[in-house]
Each structure stands twice: as C-alpha cells, then as structure tokens.
Design a protein around this motif. Structure first.
Motif, PDB file in Angstrom:
ATOM      1  N   ARG A   1       0.784  -1.216  -0.006  1.00 42.24           N
ATOM      2  CA  ARG A   1      -0.129   0.068   0.175  1.00 42.24           C
ATOM      3  C   ARG A   1       0.852   1.224   0.104  1.00 42.24           C
ATOM      4  NH1 ARG A   1      -2.816   0.750   4.666  1.00 42.24           N
ATOM      5  NH2 ARG A   1      -1.579  -0.761   5.900  1.00 42.24           N
ATOM      6  N   ILE A   2       0.290   2.273  -0.522  1.00 41.57           N
ATOM      7  CA  ILE A   2       1.041   3.675  -0.471  1.00 41.57           C
ATOM      8  C   ILE A   2      -0.194   4.640   0.189  1.00 41.57           C
ATOM      9  CG2 ILE A   2       0.544   4.242  -2.796  1.00 41.57           C
ATOM     10  CD1 ILE A   2       3.177   5.954  -2.677  1.00 41.57           C
ATOM     11  N   ASP A   3       0.271   5.339   1.239  1.00 39.19           N
ATOM     12  CA  ASP A   3      -0.860   6.138   1.836  1.00 39.19           C
ATOM     13  C   ASP A   3      -1.219   7.444   0.964  1.00 39.19           C
ATOM     14  OD1 ASP A   3       0.933   8.274   2.625  1.00 39.19           O
ATOM     15  OD2 ASP A   3       0.953   7.544   4.564  1.00 39.19           O
ATOM     16  N   GLU A   4      -2.385   7.720   1.269  1.00 33.11           N
ATOM     17  CA  GLU A   4      -2.956   8.950   0.590  1.00 33.11           C
ATOM     18  C   GLU A   4      -2.154  10.099   0.759  1.00 33.11           C
ATOM     19  OE1 GLU A   4      -7.195  11.404   0.454  1.00 33.11           O
ATOM     20  OE2 GLU A   4      -6.924   9.504   1.933  1.00 33.11           O
ATOM     21  N   GLU A   5      -1.291  10.560   1.901  1.00 32.40           N
ATOM     22  CA  GLU A   5      -0.640  11.661   1.921  1.00 32.40           C
ATOM     23  C   GLU A   5       0.415  11.468   1.260  1.00 32.40           C
ATOM     24  OE1 GLU A   5       2.292  14.195   3.735  1.00 32.40           O
ATOM     25  OE2 GLU A   5       2.418  12.132   3.928  1.00 32.40           O
ATOM     26  N   ALA A   6       1.063  10.376   1.055  1.00 31.15           N
ATOM     27  CA  ALA A   6       2.189  10.333   0.329  1.00 31.15           C
ATOM     28  C   ALA A   6       1.765  10.805  -1.324  1.00 31.15           C
ATOM     29  CB  ALA A   6       2.845   8.743   0.354  1.00 31.15           C
ATOM     30  N   LEU A   7       0.675  10.085  -1.824  1.00 28.71           N
ATOM     31  CA  LEU A   7       0.334  10.213  -3.119  1.00 28.71           C
ATOM     32  C   LEU A   7       0.078  12.009  -3.585  1.00 28.71           C
ATOM     33  CD1 LEU A   7      -1.911   7.229  -3.618  1.00 28.71           C
ATOM     34  CD2 LEU A   7       0.259   7.714  -4.570  1.00 28.71           C
ATOM     35  N   HIS A   8      -0.351  12.558  -2.386  1.00 31.53           N
ATOM     36  CA  HIS A   8      -0.587  13.918  -2.377  1.00 31.53           C
ATOM     37  C   HIS A   8       0.792  14.765  -2.367  1.00 31.53           C
ATOM     38  CE1 HIS A   8      -4.991  14.077  -2.677  1.00 31.53           C
ATOM     39  NE2 HIS A   8      -5.201  13.178  -1.493  1.00 31.53           N
ATOM     40  N   ALA A   9       1.466  14.493  -1.166  1.00 32.18           N
ATOM     41  CA  ALA A   9       2.891  15.415  -0.899  1.00 32.18           C
ATOM     42  C   ALA A   9       3.918  15.047  -2.008  1.00 32.18           C
ATOM     43  CB  ALA A   9       3.047  14.881   0.286  1.00 32.18           C
ATOM     44  N   ARG A  10       4.072  13.751  -2.359  1.00 34.25           N
ATOM     45  CA  ARG A  10       5.065  13.263  -3.052  1.00 34.25           C
ATOM     46  C   ARG A  10       4.958  13.324  -4.704  1.00 34.25           C
ATOM     47  NH1 ARG A  10       8.645  15.201  -0.241  1.00 34.25           N
ATOM     48  NH2 ARG A  10       9.199  14.080   1.916  1.00 34.25           N
ATOM     49  N   PHE A  11       3.759  13.178  -5.040  1.00 30.83           N
ATOM     50  CA  PHE A  11       3.252  12.800  -6.446  1.00 30.83           C
ATOM     51  C   PHE A  11       2.090  13.638  -7.034  1.00 30.83           C
ATOM     52  CE2 PHE A  11       4.871   8.723  -4.908  1.00 30.83           C
ATOM     53  CZ  PHE A  11       6.052   8.554  -5.771  1.00 30.83           C
ATOM     54  N   HIS A  12       1.735  14.634  -5.957  1.00 37.44           N
ATOM     55  CA  HIS A  12       0.866  15.687  -6.064  1.00 37.44           C
ATOM     56  C   HIS A  12      -0.579  15.289  -6.890  1.00 37.44           C
ATOM     57  CE1 HIS A  12       4.339  18.366  -5.631  1.00 37.44           C
ATOM     58  NE2 HIS A  12       4.958  17.705  -6.324  1.00 37.44           N
TER      59      HIS A  12
END
Length: 89
Positions: free
Chosen positions: A31-42
């Motif tokens: 899994r990859i958390d939602e925050e990482a998708l927002h913060a690192r991958f915009h």
C-alpha cells in the motif's frame, strides 16, 4: 499487465500488487498512503485520482515497495511520504 490498484477508504491508501520475482512468482500486496500520493506525487483530490496517480508513478512506487519487501519479506509494506526522497519540485 493492467493495474491491480484500488483505493481503500478505511486505510486511506491505495493497495497494489508487486511481483518481485516476475509475474510467475509470488504476488505481494503493498500500500501507499494517501498523504504520500498528495505530498510526493501531487495527486489531485478524489479516490479515482489517487489510483491514477499511483498508475502514473507505478515504476518508482513499485521499485521502493520491492526494495522494502526484499529487506524483510515478513513485514507489511505500507509506503508513506517519508519513505520517498524529496522531489525537488
């Protein structure tokens, strides 16, 4: 191969499969958390957009998940924004 990624609302993450030994080997769930998708991958807001963002960045996300799996195959793989190097943008 088509993406197997799905958004898990209760976990706030996108679940995906990796195949460390190729498609004939074991299928490992990560899994990859939602925050990482927002913060690192915009990633834009929305469940569908989170999955699309994973799909667009699957190579780097899968590579990190595979590295984590190889470090310790017995530990659940859940990537967070702190697991990625700053992107510089």
């Amino acid at each position: 191969m088509a993406s197997e990624a799905i958004f898990l609302p209760a976990a706030g993450s996108v679940q995906f499969a990796i195949y460390p030994d190729g498609y004939d080997g074991a299928r490992i769930i990560a899994r990859i958390d939602e925050e990482a998708l927002h913060a690192r991958f915009h990633a834009p807001d929305g469940e569908t957009e989170l999955v699309r963002t994973y799909d667009r960045n699957a190579d780097s996300i899968d590579a990190l998940a595979t590295a984590r799996y190889r470090e310790n195959p017995r530990v659940e793989i859940c990537l967070r924004s702190t697991d990625f190097q700053p992107s510089g943008y």
